[in-house]
Scaffold this active site. Structure first.
Site, PDB file in Angstrom:
ATOM      1  N   HIS A   1      -6.059 -11.429   4.890  1.00  0.00           N
ATOM      2  CA  HIS A   1      -5.933 -11.367   3.425  1.00  0.00           C
ATOM      3  C   HIS A   1      -4.791 -12.228   2.883  1.00  0.00           C
ATOM      4  O   HIS A   1      -4.969 -12.994   1.935  1.00  0.00           O
ATOM      5  CB  HIS A   1      -5.694  -9.931   2.957  1.00  0.00           C
ATOM      6  CG  HIS A   1      -6.683  -8.936   3.490  1.00  0.00           C
ATOM      7  ND1 HIS A   1      -8.003  -9.249   3.693  1.00  0.00           N
ATOM      8  CD2 HIS A   1      -6.555  -7.634   3.834  1.00  0.00           C
ATOM      9  CE1 HIS A   1      -8.625  -8.185   4.155  1.00  0.00           C
ATOM     10  NE2 HIS A   1      -7.771  -7.191   4.255  1.00  0.00           N
TER      11      HIS A   1
ATOM     12  N   GLU B   1       0.864  -1.185   0.000  1.00  0.00           N
ATOM     13  CA  GLU B   1       0.000   0.000   0.000  1.00  0.00           C
ATOM     14  C   GLU B   1       0.898   1.232   0.000  1.00  0.00           C
ATOM     15  O   GLU B   1       1.839   1.311   0.802  1.00  0.00           O
ATOM     16  CB  GLU B   1      -0.871   0.036   1.251  1.00  0.00           C
ATOM     17  CG  GLU B   1      -1.904  -1.056   1.307  1.00  0.00           C
ATOM     18  CD  GLU B   1      -2.688  -1.001   2.607  1.00  0.00           C
ATOM     19  OE1 GLU B   1      -3.810  -0.486   2.590  1.00  0.00           O
ATOM     20  OE2 GLU B   1      -2.164  -1.456   3.631  1.00  0.00           O
TER      21      GLU B   1
END
Ligand SMILES: NC(=O)c1ccc[n+]([C@@H]2O[C@H](COP(=O)([O-])OP(=O)(O)OC[C@H]3O[C@@H](n4cnc5c(N)ncnc54)[C@H](OP(=O)(O)O)[C@@H]3O)[C@@H](O)[C@H]2O)c1
Length: 520
Positions: free
Chosen positions: A266, A242
């Site tokens: 995730h 990210e």
């Protein structure tokens, strides 16, 4: 459409004929004045409505603490769709019909009277299905899940039943617990009032098209699956990077950190899909059985092994795309001496016949150079004869990259001759792109997930034993880090690919990270 495309269309194979239909009913969102509702849930529901995928009749009730007239809430939701949805547009012709379905119910989670008020509201809809076919979406703090579910049960809104004409289901947002013990406790509390079949634990990654495609790619193509094992694969890299820092979510992040926020859910979910055995059927339980089996085959890390198998990091001041970024410790609501990790890299081994000895490298972090999620399956190099004998390590090994986002698609990397009179080789790539093949339509993960929960299909949700298996993997890491000060080596510049120790983790086995590349 040219002739070849026409023939491809004839080969479309539909697999969801047996899919359960969505029955008329009501979706009740707890925590409806919160961020998730306005940014994700309502835009997803609006898109489903516009695409005629919601049943008729259908209602949405928002339950939260602060008082709000219906008209005000609807206006906020409309602005939310314009700001956050994938289309950023509200159709003025369709909006009134959608808005009519949306009602606000003010109440305090701990107040039994609030649930009676909710019951009255549902009854006032004048339709038994709207009163009794209920999907309760818990978009609240995890510490409130059990309280809300208990009150729902006691007020007669939630029956513990796994069959019947009407049914009630619960969707639970992440994080599901903060360690194994708390997840087990939460599971016990929820299953006092509902069967496991009624509980849908969300990991929104599983709603992404590209994540769903992992199973299609692996099990509907014979050429790839034959290579998907220790004989052909050297190692696997899973990166979820990210470019954003923690921004305004510092308070939440101080409690979670990258390990709990990303790895436990995730990354382990993607790892399970990439490496699990073929399920016996496409039924939810068969798929989830295989995922659990895989998670349980991950070799547990002993306390003494954590420092050589897992790396943590925290970003310090740097630059991303030329823009200055502050250090994590200077973000809002972050302690100035915080030890929380904003980066994790781990080497995991899977002890089964297919993967024995193949390292799976997982990496995630904030304030990295770009936002991208991908899985790179790196194949073994060719034998050291012919081209390899002459080129040495310059002869690139083949790789398949599943680009989960952005530039969704799949790339295959192999070597090719450079055209010309001399004999030269270099890696070339073949790209499959969702956009180019199917057009730009990619529904938001929450659209798919809401529809599946409404239909009672649990395939894309996490089962009780799955969530517990994931915590079992992560807990020893968390415990080893607990209270440990970060060392100099664990800080990384915002805009870099993490601390140096992450490179050393791979270098120890002769590997290097392949960073996601923008596709041009
Ligand atoms: N936001 C995201 O992007 C995101 C992403 C993934 C997962 N999640 C998860 O989703 C859940 C919700 O997140 P969020 O960001 O929407 O949280 P949020 O903005 O803090 O909203 C919390 C909601 O709960 C309500 N609430 C809190 N205490 C209450 C009480 N005692 N009685 C009645 N209502 C109460 C609040 O109502 P009032 O404001 O009216 O008091 C508000 O509507 C969390 O579990 C979070 O971890 C969020």
């Amino acid at each position: 459409m040219d002739q070849a495309e026409h023939l491809d269309e004839l080969l479309i194979c539909r697999l969801d004929f047996a899919h359960k239909t969505v029955e008329p009913g009501t979706l009740v969102i707890f925590g409806a004045s919160g961020d998730l509702t306005v940014r994700k849930l309502i835009p997803a529901l609006y898109h489903l409505f516009v695409a005629n995928q919601l049943p008729d009749p259908f209602r949405i009730v928002g339950f939260a603490r602060r008082p709000k007239p219906d008209a005000d809430w609807r206006e906020e939701l409309k602005e939310g769709i314009e700001k956050f949805s994938r289309t950023k547009k509200v159709d003025p012709e369709k909006w009134p019909a959608f808005a009519e379905k949306v009602t606000y119910c003010q109440g305090e989670f701990s107040d039994p009277g609030a649930y009676q008020k909710l019951e009255k509201l549902l009854s006032s809809f004048g339709n038994e299905a709207l009163r009794r076919n209920l999907l309760f979406y818990l978009s609240t703090s995890p510490s409130q899940f059990a309280e809300v579910v208990e009150h729902l049960h006691e007020s007669g809104l939630l029956a513990k039943a796994d069959s019947g004409k009407f049914c009630q289901r619960i969707v639970v947002e992440k994080p599901f617990g903060h360690d194994l013990a708390s997840a087990q406790k939460l599971n016990q509390e929820l299953t006092r009032f509902a069967y496991e079949k009624q509980i849908y634990r969300i990991d929104h990654y599983l709603g992404k098209e590209t994540v769903q495609n992992i199973l299609m790619f692996r099990f509907s193509n014979s050429i790839f699956e034959q290579l998907w094992n220790r004989q052909a694969v050297d190692h696997v890299q899973i990166t979820v990077s990210e470019s954003l820092g923690v921004g305004s979510r510092g308070g939440y992040y101080e409690e979670a950190g990258a390990l709990r926020d990303m790895v436990q859910n995730h990354l382990l979910q993607v790892l399970a899909l990439v490496s699990m055995e073929p399920p016996v059927t496409l039924e939810a339980e068969a798929i989830r059985d295989e995922k659990v089996k895989l998670l349980k085959s991950i070799r547990p890390l002993l306390a003494s092994q954590i420092s050589s198998a897992v790396v943590r990091g925290q970003y310090i001041e740097g630059k991303i795309d030329g823009q200055p970024r502050i250090a994590y410790r200077r973000e809002q609501k972050v302690a100035p001496n915080s030890k929380v990790e904003t980066f994790v890299a781990a080497r995991l081994l899977i002890d089964n016949w297919r993967w024995s000895g193949v390292p799976f490298y997982l990496r995630t972090g904030k304030s990295l150079p770009l936002s991208a999620s991908e899985v790179r399956v790196q194949f073994r190099p060719t034998p050291n004869v012919l081209f390899a004998a002459q080129c040495g390590p310059k002869l690139d090994a083949n790789a398949i990259t599943l680009r989960l986002q952005p530039n969704e698609g799949i790339s295959l990397r192999f070597n090719g001759k450079i055209p010309g009179t001399s004999l030269q080789l270099r890696p070339v790539r073949m790209h499959f792109s969702y956009d180019a093949e199917f057009g730009a339509y990619t529904p938001e993960a929450y659209e798919r997930l809401l529809l599946e929960a409404l239909a009672g299909d649990a395939t894309l949700f996490i089962r009780r034993d799955e969530v517990e298996a994931a915590w079992t993997i992560v807990d020893p890491i968390r415990e080893a880090w607990s209270g440990l000060e970060l060392t100099e080596k664990e800080f990384y510049l915002a805009g870099s690919w993490g601390p140096k120790a992450a490179d050393e983790l791979l270098a120890a086995r002769g590997h290097t990270w392949r960073n996601p590349q923008p596709i041009t």
